[in-house]
Design a protein around this motif. Structure first.
Motif, mmCIF file in Angstrom:
data_model
loop_
_atom_site.group_PDB
_atom_site.id
_atom_site.type_symbol
_atom_site.label_atom_id
_atom_site.label_comp_id
_atom_site.label_asym_id
_atom_site.label_seq_id
_atom_site.Cartn_x
_atom_site.Cartn_y
_atom_site.Cartn_z
ATOM 1 N N LEU A 14 0.829 -1.215 0.000
ATOM 2 C CA LEU A 14 0.000 0.000 0.000
ATOM 3 C C LEU A 14 0.856 1.254 0.000
ATOM 4 O O LEU A 14 0.362 2.349 -0.251
ATOM 5 N N HIS A 15 2.134 1.102 0.309
ATOM 6 C CA HIS A 15 2.993 2.286 0.494
ATOM 7 C C HIS A 15 4.309 2.068 -0.253
ATOM 8 O O HIS A 15 5.239 1.450 0.260
ATOM 9 N N ASP A 16 4.336 2.553 -1.484
ATOM 10 C CA ASP A 16 5.518 2.423 -2.341
ATOM 11 C C ASP A 16 5.582 3.680 -3.206
ATOM 12 O O ASP A 16 4.646 3.957 -3.955
ATOM 13 N N HIS A 17 6.670 4.448 -3.063
ATOM 14 C CA HIS A 17 6.789 5.701 -3.829
ATOM 15 C C HIS A 17 7.370 5.412 -5.208
ATOM 16 O O HIS A 17 8.444 4.814 -5.317
ATOM 17 N N LEU A 18 6.684 5.905 -6.233
ATOM 18 C CA LEU A 18 7.151 5.727 -7.611
ATOM 19 C C LEU A 18 8.547 6.321 -7.792
ATOM 20 O O LEU A 18 9.418 5.718 -8.422
ATOM 21 N N ILE A 200 -2.191 9.489 5.255
ATOM 22 C CA ILE A 200 -1.271 10.583 5.598
ATOM 23 C C ILE A 200 -0.016 9.977 6.219
ATOM 24 O O ILE A 200 -0.119 9.117 7.096
ATOM 25 N N HIS A 201 1.163 10.415 5.768
ATOM 26 C CA HIS A 201 2.406 10.042 6.441
ATOM 27 C C HIS A 201 2.387 10.698 7.821
ATOM 28 O O HIS A 201 2.322 11.937 7.901
ATOM 29 N N ALA A 202 2.452 9.925 8.866
ATOM 30 C CA ALA A 202 2.454 10.520 10.212
ATOM 31 C C ALA A 202 3.064 9.537 11.205
ATOM 32 O O ALA A 202 2.963 8.327 11.039
ATOM 33 N N GLY A 224 0.567 6.447 7.047
ATOM 34 C CA GLY A 224 1.861 6.073 6.484
ATOM 35 C C GLY A 224 2.869 5.995 7.617
ATOM 36 O O GLY A 224 3.067 6.980 8.317
ATOM 37 N N HIS A 225 3.436 4.830 7.823
ATOM 38 C CA HIS A 225 4.352 4.515 8.934
ATOM 39 C C HIS A 225 3.553 4.355 10.222
ATOM 40 O O HIS A 225 3.172 3.269 10.566
ATOM 41 N N GLY A 226 3.336 5.458 10.950
ATOM 42 C CA GLY A 226 2.512 5.371 12.159
ATOM 43 C C GLY A 226 3.171 4.629 13.306
ATOM 44 O O GLY A 226 2.540 4.380 14.329
ATOM 45 N N THR A 292 7.288 -1.358 1.413
ATOM 46 C CA THR A 292 8.662 -1.077 0.999
ATOM 47 C C THR A 292 9.064 0.381 1.202
ATOM 48 O O THR A 292 10.235 0.668 1.328
ATOM 49 N N ASP A 293 8.100 1.302 1.141
ATOM 50 C CA ASP A 293 8.336 2.752 1.110
ATOM 51 C C ASP A 293 9.055 3.129 -0.192
ATOM 52 O O ASP A 293 8.436 3.687 -1.084
ATOM 53 N N ASN A 294 10.356 2.810 -0.272
ATOM 54 C CA ASN A 294 11.121 3.207 -1.462
ATOM 55 C C ASN A 294 12.099 2.098 -1.810
ATOM 56 O O ASN A 294 13.114 1.932 -1.128
HETATM 57 ZN ZN LIG Z 1 6.595 7.053 2.369
#
Ligand SMILES: [Zn+2]
Ligand SMILES: O=c1[nH]cnc2c1ncn2[C@@H]1O[C@H](CO)[C@@H](O)[C@H]1O
Length: 359
Positions: A14-18, A200-202, A224-226, A292-294
């Motif tokens: 759900l959280h992967d930056h292009l 929201i990244h928080a 996002g993260h949390g 993965t995030d990035n």
């Molecule tokens: Zn991120």
């Protein structure tokens, strides 16, 4: 759990930056094409190492500095399309069956592209990547507003305009310190008025108060993260825990935490895999997802994140099935599509694995 089983296991991210997951070789080729001269090296293997090392700084701000290089080469329709197609292909090759890929359209306008053109180019690339992967993966885009700029309402409007056309929701990212989510309230209100999804990244570089604001003031459906929700959890010597009001609310309302262990180690949000709060949160019943995030900047893949969790906590297929189902349940997809992925892809995929690995 064997490496081959980890690779084969169906995964959802759900959280992967292009712009944090390009192939190093692609960055080098695109830099040549567009005349970008700022890359630290032109050797793909060395470039991959450079990103990971540069991002291993203990600070979110320095982690984010590395994105200047990726964004620099993602300024044309062709470049965006290529990067998006390769992103879908790489995720599919890693066993990912559902992905939400995010990026900030405003960061791709240096050479004159309009916001709609950016979104159309990325969508075209994602569709191409899905095709090349033989339909083994479904990908949706999330449009990110940057917390330090003033364009979040515009990006929220763009999200609403492109919904049902490959865009599933909205996000806010960037340096968390000094840029609280409520600065972007107008954007969130616009999305809520239009019944549009957002995360929201928080709780990455700032503590529980940032998560509180994201959930209770802004209305985030996911975080996002949390991971710093642990500020509101007291763990006792006997292993039991007491949850504060916010932690209880997040857990009881099934607000998904998009946890990215490797990224957290790089930015200083966590100290080691073994002590990462992901296991505590899972055991306390939070809706935890693994991400993965990035992939480039954190030098990771979904399989790598799984492998770290196997090493740190001894997880087997049953736990990964739980994470994957949790992710799809929290996906910004219509319920019948989520249900279909779970019933027809994820459950059967893990059933096959369980039978072979005996767990
Ligand atoms: Zn991120
Ligand atoms: O973990 C993170 N926390 C906050 N912001 C991030 C993170 N990873 C990437 N970005 C930011 O999001 C932008 C759009 O994709 C990236 O350019 C980067 O600046």
């Amino acid at each position: 759990m064997h490496l081959s089983d980890i690779l084969r296991a169906p995964k959802a991210v759900l959280h992967d930056h292009l712009d944090g997951g390009l192939r190093p070789g692609t960055i080098i080729e695109l830099a040549r094409d567009c005349g970008y001269q700022g890359l630290p090296t032109e050797d793909p293997a060395a470039l991959a190492v450079w990103f990971r090392d540069a991002a291993d700084s203990g600070s979110l701000e320095r982690y984010l500095e590395t994105f200047a290089h990726t964004c620099a080469v993602m300024q044309t329709r062709e470049a965006l399309e290529r990067v998006a197609a390769e992103c879908a292909e790489d995720l599919a090759a890693d066993g990912v069956v559902y992905a939400e890929v995010r990026y900030a359209p405003e960061q791709h306008q240096e050479r004159g592209l309009g916001l709609d053109e950016v979104v159309d180019a990325v969508n075209a690339g994602l569709r191409e990547g899905e095709r090349r992967s033989g339909g083994r993966i479904t990908v949706r885009a999330l449009l990110t507003g940057m917390r330090h700029t003033e364009r979040s309402l515009e990006i929220a409007e763009l999200t609403v305009a492109h919904r049902d056309r490959g865009v599933a929701g909205f996000d806010i990212a960037g340096g968390e310190v000094g840029n609280p989510p409520a600065r972007h309230l107008a954007a969130f209100q616009h999305l809520r008025r239009h019944n549009c999804h957002f995360t929201i990244h928080a709780g990455e570089a700032v503590g529980a108060e940032s998560i509180h604001e994201a959930v209770q003031v802004c209305g985030a459906e996911r975080i996002g993260h949390g991971v710093r929700i642990t500020d509101d959890i007291q763990v006792h010597d006997d292993g039991t825990a007491t949850l504060g009001r916010l932690a209880s609310y997040v857990r009881d309302n099934r607000i998904a935490l998009e946890v990215c262990p490797t990224s957290n180690l790089q930015t200083g949000a966590a100290k080691s895999y073994d002590t990462h709060p992901v296991d505590l949160l899972r055991r306390l019943g939070f809706r935890v997802t693994l991400n993965t995030d990035n992939r480039l900047v954190s030098g990771t893949t979904m399989s790598e994140e799984f492998r770290h969790m196997v090493d740190a906590f001894g997880y087997g297929p049953a736990v990964f099935e739980e994470f994957t189902v949790a992710a799809v349940e929290s996906a910004f997809l219509p319920l019948p599509e989520r249900q279909r992925l779970i019933d027809e892809v994820i459950r059967p995929g893990y059933a096959g694995l369980g039978a072979q690995s005996g767990q």
